[in-house]
Design an enzyme around this catalytic site. Sequence first.
Site, mmCIF file in Angstrom:
data_model
loop_
_atom_site.group_PDB
_atom_site.id
_atom_site.type_symbol
_atom_site.label_atom_id
_atom_site.label_comp_id
_atom_site.label_asym_id
_atom_site.label_seq_id
_atom_site.Cartn_x
_atom_site.Cartn_y
_atom_site.Cartn_z
ATOM 1 N N ASP A 63 47.508 42.968 36.860
ATOM 2 C CA ASP A 63 46.828 42.859 38.147
ATOM 3 C C ASP A 63 46.372 41.408 38.222
ATOM 4 O O ASP A 63 45.462 41.001 37.486
ATOM 5 C CB ASP A 63 45.625 43.804 38.191
ATOM 6 C CG ASP A 63 44.913 43.739 39.534
ATOM 7 O OD1 ASP A 63 44.798 42.626 40.093
ATOM 8 O OD2 ASP A 63 44.468 44.790 40.025
ATOM 9 N N HIS A 64 47.002 40.620 39.080
ATOM 10 C CA HIS A 64 46.751 39.174 39.012
ATOM 11 C C HIS A 64 45.299 38.809 39.344
ATOM 12 O O HIS A 64 44.831 37.747 38.996
ATOM 13 C CB HIS A 64 47.759 38.393 39.859
ATOM 14 C CG HIS A 64 47.524 38.455 41.338
ATOM 15 N ND1 HIS A 64 47.852 39.543 42.097
ATOM 16 C CD2 HIS A 64 46.991 37.553 42.198
ATOM 17 C CE1 HIS A 64 47.540 39.307 43.360
ATOM 18 N NE2 HIS A 64 47.010 38.102 43.462
ATOM 19 N N HIS A 71 43.363 45.786 43.002
ATOM 20 C CA HIS A 71 42.462 44.625 42.989
ATOM 21 C C HIS A 71 41.003 45.012 43.276
ATOM 22 O O HIS A 71 40.094 44.633 42.535
ATOM 23 C CB HIS A 71 42.898 43.582 44.023
ATOM 24 C CG HIS A 71 44.361 43.241 43.962
ATOM 25 N ND1 HIS A 71 45.049 43.106 42.773
ATOM 26 C CD2 HIS A 71 45.276 43.003 44.938
ATOM 27 C CE1 HIS A 71 46.314 42.798 43.033
ATOM 28 N NE2 HIS A 71 46.476 42.736 44.334
#
Length: 483
Positions: free
Chosen positions: A178-179, A241
């Site tokens: 999950d960036h 996110h």
Amino acid sequence: MKNIPVIMIIFGGSGDLAHRKLYPSLFNLYEQGLIHDNFAVIGTARRPWSHEYLREQVSDAIHETHDQVDENEVKAFASHFYYQSHDVTNVEHYVTLKKLAQELDDRYSAQGNCLFYMAMAPRFFGTIATHINDQHLTGSGFNRIVVEKPFGHDLVSAEQLNKEITASFDENDIFRIDHYLGKEMIQNIMPMRFTNPLIKNIWSGEYIKNIQITLAERLGVEARGGYYDTSGALRDMVQNHIFQIITLLAMPEPKDLSSDSVHQAKQELLKSLIIPTPEEVKKNFVRGQYLGSDTTFAYKKEPNVDPDSTTETYVAGKTKFTSGPIAGVPIYFRTGKEFKEKKTRIDIVLKHINNPYGQAHSNNITIEVDPESKIYITINGKKIDEPGIRREDLTYAFSKEEMAKVPDGYERLLHDVFVNDSTNFTHWSELKRYWEFIDAVEDAWQKENEAGNPEIAQYLPYRMGPKEADNIFESPTEHWIYE
Ligand code: BG6
């Protein structure tokens, strides 16, 4: 840690993610000596590219993302790349891929270490995982797999995918990326909460009135209409996110900073996540779609979007936990395409106190994540030349020079994979819980759609989203801090 020998296989080696993020990030790690001589990367995709052509692409990707580079370094780096044309459904192709991986393992003394990266359309993740298992692609050293989002479309499909992946990989070797967890200010949430007595001591329902999370985007769905219409803002942004941010804000203090302890704290919290009933979804959630303008399409007119689509490009909602330091505190969140501006921020709104000056503001703690990176606390003080109270911000910020050094999220997270640190990746039990929440909301919406009366707010592009989102607050004294 330097020089970890590994053969990395990227499924989706000709794709946008590899080009924009993976190749430049790997190059940065290479330049810093964090990956070195004993590595090779096999890019796979259907296109009939050659090794040489992939190397040119890698070199282009680096030039596009770096102002200045040493050409010899780029050349040396690109020489580690190999291309294998690959149809993910073809058994023979996995056999060929395995052969190439073994040859490279010998040539680069990679000690049987394999890293698989799923960087292609998610509908293929399960097929690839199954073939990795059936055609025995894993090596004799460590075997790790990085899986891009979305991990499933709902709980059932996520469980199925997880089953397919765990056939070959242990939970500890699965890196669900999950960036957002690689972003500087998201990584700042824990130190901010746990090292400041000023903040740590007020982190409770006694002092915090509510928390607000905004992930606003200026862009529309652009060329991704086909994918987006099957996803929507809730699955695309909240399931991953936003829930990761919520978890970092609400979890109890971990006993130490090891990956196990951090995940344990997260899991302890998530047991007490309140899953909304259909009535609560109706009351506490707003979904919306952007309208068109003179120069832009309405969502329903975007290419590859169903003209009768009920998919949301905006969602606002509320959640709470029954345990943890901020048990009972409402956490409001919203995310949407075609907002006024790109803005990712978290506002922690503190309760008012009675005071002899009357109208003082509450203190708020704001964490700006994008495009700026800073934390500020609003403080009250006296006005200089007239009676009354004025409000100023106390800011924790970085210099330009410091900001220039901040690595891209992908670079950080790839490095974590190399050194086997899964702190900033999503554990299966966390992901499962997020899907339980998302499924409850999606199911309620689905029933509304089927009944023929879905409430989908239409909003004007490049403003603040639908005004209906102003009504999700529990009390009339609450409102969005970022307006
Ligand atoms: C991705 C979503 O995960 O995050 C995109 O699929 C979204 O729709 C993107 O645009 C936003 O990321 P960032 O880092 O630009 O806020």
